[in-house]
Design an enzyme around this catalytic site. Structure first.
Site, PDB file in Angstrom:
ATOM      1  N   HIS A 206       0.802  -1.232   0.000  1.00 40.22           N
ATOM      2  CA  HIS A 206       0.000   0.000   0.000  1.00 40.22           C
ATOM      3  C   HIS A 206       0.826   1.267   0.000  1.00 40.22           C
ATOM      4  CE1 HIS A 206       1.178  -0.102   4.196  1.00 40.22           C
ATOM      5  NE2 HIS A 206       0.784   1.148   4.306  1.00 40.22           N
TER       6      HIS A 206
HETATM    7  N1  UDP Z   1      -3.407  -5.228   8.945  1.00 43.15           N
HETATM    8  C1  UDP Z   1      -4.642  -5.793   9.220  1.00 43.15           C
HETATM    9  N2  UDP Z   1      -5.419  -6.200   8.161  1.00 43.15           N
HETATM   10  C2  UDP Z   1      -4.999  -6.098   6.861  1.00 43.15           C
HETATM   11  C3  UDP Z   1      -3.723  -5.545   6.610  1.00 43.15           C
HETATM   12  C4  UDP Z   1      -2.948  -5.099   7.672  1.00 43.15           C
HETATM   13  O1  UDP Z   1      -5.028  -5.926  10.378  1.00 43.15           O
HETATM   14  O2  UDP Z   1      -5.755  -6.483   5.961  1.00 43.15           O
HETATM   15  C5  UDP Z   1      -2.603  -4.767  10.088  1.00 43.15           C
HETATM   16  C6  UDP Z   1      -1.246  -5.410  10.181  1.00 43.15           C
HETATM   17  O3  UDP Z   1      -1.331  -6.667  10.812  1.00 43.15           O
HETATM   18  C7  UDP Z   1      -0.463  -4.383  11.010  1.00 43.15           C
HETATM   19  C8  UDP Z   1      -1.062  -3.082  10.551  1.00 43.15           C
HETATM   20  O4  UDP Z   1      -2.312  -3.398   9.952  1.00 43.15           O
HETATM   21  O5  UDP Z   1      -0.694  -4.530  12.392  1.00 43.15           O
HETATM   22  C9  UDP Z   1      -0.129  -2.468   9.566  1.00 43.15           C
HETATM   23  O6  UDP Z   1      -0.750  -1.424   8.958  1.00 43.15           O
HETATM   24  P1  UDP Z   1      -0.277  -0.835   7.570  1.00 43.15           P
HETATM   25  O7  UDP Z   1       0.400  -1.884   6.789  1.00 43.15           O
HETATM   26  O8  UDP Z   1      -1.473  -0.169   6.992  1.00 43.15           O
HETATM   27  O9  UDP Z   1       0.723   0.335   7.998  1.00 43.15           O
HETATM   28  P2  UDP Z   1       2.264   0.424   8.360  1.00 43.15           P
HETATM   29  O10 UDP Z   1       2.575  -0.578   9.413  1.00 43.15           O
HETATM   30  O11 UDP Z   1       3.036   0.214   7.103  1.00 43.15           O
HETATM   31  O12 UDP Z   1       2.447   1.813   8.865  1.00 43.15           O
END
Ligand code: UDP
Length: 359
Positions: A206
């Site tokens: 994403h």
């Molecule tokens: N996550 C979730 N469902 C999904 C995709 C991601 O619960 O379909 C969770 C994932 O396990 C993690 C968090 O969302 O705890 C990560 O969020 P994201 O990837 O949006 O952001 P980043 O960590 O890159 O800031």
């Protein structure tokens, strides 16, 4: 003591759930905790499901500010948060990570001379083209309490002259993963999806650097389709990525696209995966905590400890590197997996520090 937590995006709900539990564990009346949701993520499957499943208290205030460009979104949040902070007069404004919600809350608080506590301080990708990098650098420079997940993060801050108020407490994501893995064990979605533990890949993608560049996204999808010939690839698709795939008519054959899943299902899917492929920050670490090899679809990572351990491999948006790293996943499982991010008590240590008990 009054703590105002500001969250807005999916990863922050996961981290805030760990902190909310630690705040609630203190003696009654010791902490008045108010939760503000900016509205940055608002869909049911990007927001509501996290509050429902993760025992996160309902937001006391929802600003309803989602969508728009970075400037419009951050500006609207600033304008809304300033009078709210004046009204609530918190002792601490607690922010997480690196989103526009984090930046807006930290900036609004700092201008009002309210102390800012930054959870996940000191992370750096050294890539200022990432909006997240700009946000986290700026927030670290106005925060009064900086909670680092690792010594690497502390060193990064020291390199920028920030040494006061810095506490290495471990990673609240570890607290969260340990708790959520226990909850997830009893309600695994694998059977309903026709998947077997160890018999599929899990993918997420994403980040703007991938979704805003069609050549990168196409190369990633080609890599996923190639490895999908051996094992199914389950891909819970972020709304931003879904929109780009649809607008450009990108080829997703050979990949099982599903809507974003709730966090307990996500934890179970991660735990059962042969390997995880992701450009997410949080998912890289969850894979490490759960002992699952990770292939990171980026050119660099903030979580350098995971790549140094060999459990996380950078494959960029390069089809061949993605395929090679997926083929090597079995060998990774034999590597040692040291405790890189503390012992799972980061949230309690943060709360103790906010209360002046030291960390
Ligand atoms: N996550 C979730 N469902 C999904 C995709 C991601 O619960 O379909 C969770 C994932 O396990 C993690 C968090 O969302 O705890 C990560 O969020 P994201 O990837 O949006 O952001 P980043 O960590 O890159 O800031």
């Amino acid at each position: 003591m009054r703590v105002v937590t500001v969250v807005g995006a999916r990863p922050q709900f996961v981290k805030a759930a760990a902190l909310a539990r630690a705040l609630a564990a203190r003696a009654p009346g010791e902490i008045d905790h108010k939760l503000v949701h900016t509205g940055q993520h608002w869909d049911d499957n990007m927001s509501r499901v996290f509050f429902d499943e993760l025992e996160l208290p309902a937001a006391d205030v929802n600003l309803g500010i989602g969508g728009g460009g970075h400037g419009a979104m951050t500006g609207a949040m600033l304008a809304a948060l300033e009078p709210l902070f004046v009204e609530l007069a918190p002792d601490w404004v607690l922010v997480y990570g690196d989103t526009n919600s984090t930046l807006a809350a930290a900036l609004a608080a700092a201008k009002l001379h309210l102390p800012v506590a930054h959870v996940e301080a000191g992370l750096r990708s050294w890539n200022r083209r990432m909006p997240e990098e700009v946000n986290r650098v700026l927030v670290d420079h106005v925060a009064s309490a900086l909670f680092c997940p690792s010594e690497v993060a502390r060193d990064n801050l020291a390199g920028e002259g920030i040494t006061r108020g810095v506490h290495v407490v471990g990673d609240v994501m570890l607290d969260a993963t340990l708790h959520h893995a226990r909850l997830a064990a009893s309600k695994s979605p694998l059977a309903a999806l026709g998947l077997e533990a160890g018999g599929y890949y899990l993918a997420t993608c994403h980040r703007a650097e991938n979704t805003d560049d069609p050549a990168r996204l196409e190369a990633i999808l080609a890599g996923l389709a190639a490895i999908g010939a051996r094992r199914p690839v389950v891909f819970p698709v972020h709304p931003r990525t879904r929109a780009v795939v649809a607008a450009r008519g990108l080829d997703t054959r050979g990949i099982r696209l599903v809507d974003p899943v709730g966090h307990l299902d996500m934890t179970a899917l991660e735990a059962g995966a042969h390997a995880v492929l992701t450009d997410s920050g949080g998912v890289q670490k969850e894979a490490y905590f759960l002992g699952v090899p990770c292939i990171t679809l980026r050119d660099e990572t903030e979580w350098v400890e995971t790549t140094r351990s060999g459990w996380n491999v950078l494959a960029s948006a390069d089809t061949d590197r993605i395929v090679r790293a997926a083929e090597a996943a079995d060998a990774v499982r034999a590597l040692p997996r040291p405790a890189l991010y503390g012992t799972g008590d980061a949230a309690a240590r943060i709360v103790a520090t906010l209360l002046g008990e030291g960390s």
